[in-house]
Scaffold this active site. Sequence first.
Site, PDB file in Angstrom:
ATOM      1  N   HIS A 149      34.629  46.782  40.148  1.00 56.42           N
ATOM      2  CA  HIS A 149      35.802  46.292  40.505  1.00 56.42           C
ATOM      3  C   HIS A 149      36.475  45.590  39.283  1.00 56.42           C
ATOM      4  O   HIS A 149      35.885  45.282  38.445  1.00 56.42           O
ATOM      5  CB  HIS A 149      35.751  45.313  41.895  1.00 56.42           C
ATOM      6  N   GLU A 151      38.091  42.818  38.942  1.00 56.30           N
ATOM      7  CA  GLU A 151      37.784  41.591  38.545  1.00 56.30           C
ATOM      8  C   GLU A 151      36.446  41.470  37.909  1.00 56.30           C
ATOM      9  O   GLU A 151      36.286  40.401  36.956  1.00 56.30           O
ATOM     10  CB  GLU A 151      37.470  40.537  40.127  1.00 56.30           C
ATOM     11  N   CYS A 175      37.270  40.800  46.869  1.00 54.81           N
ATOM     12  CA  CYS A 175      36.141  40.980  47.760  1.00 54.81           C
ATOM     13  C   CYS A 175      34.768  39.987  47.667  1.00 54.81           C
ATOM     14  O   CYS A 175      35.114  39.240  46.610  1.00 54.81           O
ATOM     15  CB  CYS A 175      35.228  42.363  47.942  1.00 54.81           C
ATOM     16  N   CYS A 178      33.064  40.165  44.001  1.00 53.90           N
ATOM     17  CA  CYS A 178      33.777  39.900  42.880  1.00 53.90           C
ATOM     18  C   CYS A 178      34.000  38.216  43.075  1.00 53.90           C
ATOM     19  O   CYS A 178      34.019  37.365  42.151  1.00 53.90           O
ATOM     20  CB  CYS A 178      35.348  40.233  42.992  1.00 53.90           C
TER      21      CYS A 178
HETATM   22 ZN    ZN Z   1      35.596  43.169  44.250  1.00 54.57          ZN
END
Ligand code: ZN
Length: 249
Positions: A149, A151, A175, A178
């Site tokens: 992801h 992040e 999420c 992250c």
């Molecule tokens: Zn994430």
Amino acid sequence: MSKRKNDFCCPKDDIYNSENIDTFKKDLKDLVESNGDTLLANNSISISYRNNEDDSHKVINENEQPHETINEKRKDYLSWDDFFMATAFLAAKRSKDPVTQVGACIVTPEKKIVGTGYNGMPIGCNDDDFPWGKSSSSKIDNKYFYVCHAEMNAVLNKNSADVRDCTIYVALFPCNECAKIIIQSGIKEVVYLSDKYSYKLEMIAAKKMFNASGVKYRQHIPSTQKLVLDFSEINSNMTQMPGTPFKTN
Ligand code: ZN
């Protein structure tokens, strides 16, 4: 609007309208022929019909700012929040994900960008070999096991010793995975644009962890819904250079 340096007035006093469009075209042609060099140098012109007799015949160079504004500080510059969020969105343009392109941008308390990231495959995992789909019946053939992801990439790609006390700008609320990385890295604030998956367990868990660990989060409402980057703008009339003095002897 006040008169600007390169405004032109059509040579005739007629009011142009749909009835005498041919006259307008002819007068415009004459105008361009008599001022052609200047018009070409200004790159573009726009033409406006107006009912106001005072300035109904002006051909205006839209690229030129009114004289009274070019010596003052611009007022429509980007705010910090808009700038960092836009940077996150620009990073997202690098993503190869066919469905969701997400970007992130990490900023120090001194407003310095120390990391950007977007969702993508891990280093060494070829974008053409790993799956980008999500609907295979076999989990191993879907993207979720592989994609990092935005992040995570922003934190891991930082160009500073650490990201302690930083703020992370993200397009989507993080999420749970992250959120863990954000908390462990010492980031103290999350600025997100959309929380459209707030009903999902991953985001509910993320908020639980942020609340417990004291990471603040807030939504940023951008001042404009669209920012356009125009690469040709730099070649328009604007200049950063002072005028060259003429040789006097
Ligand atoms: Zn994430």
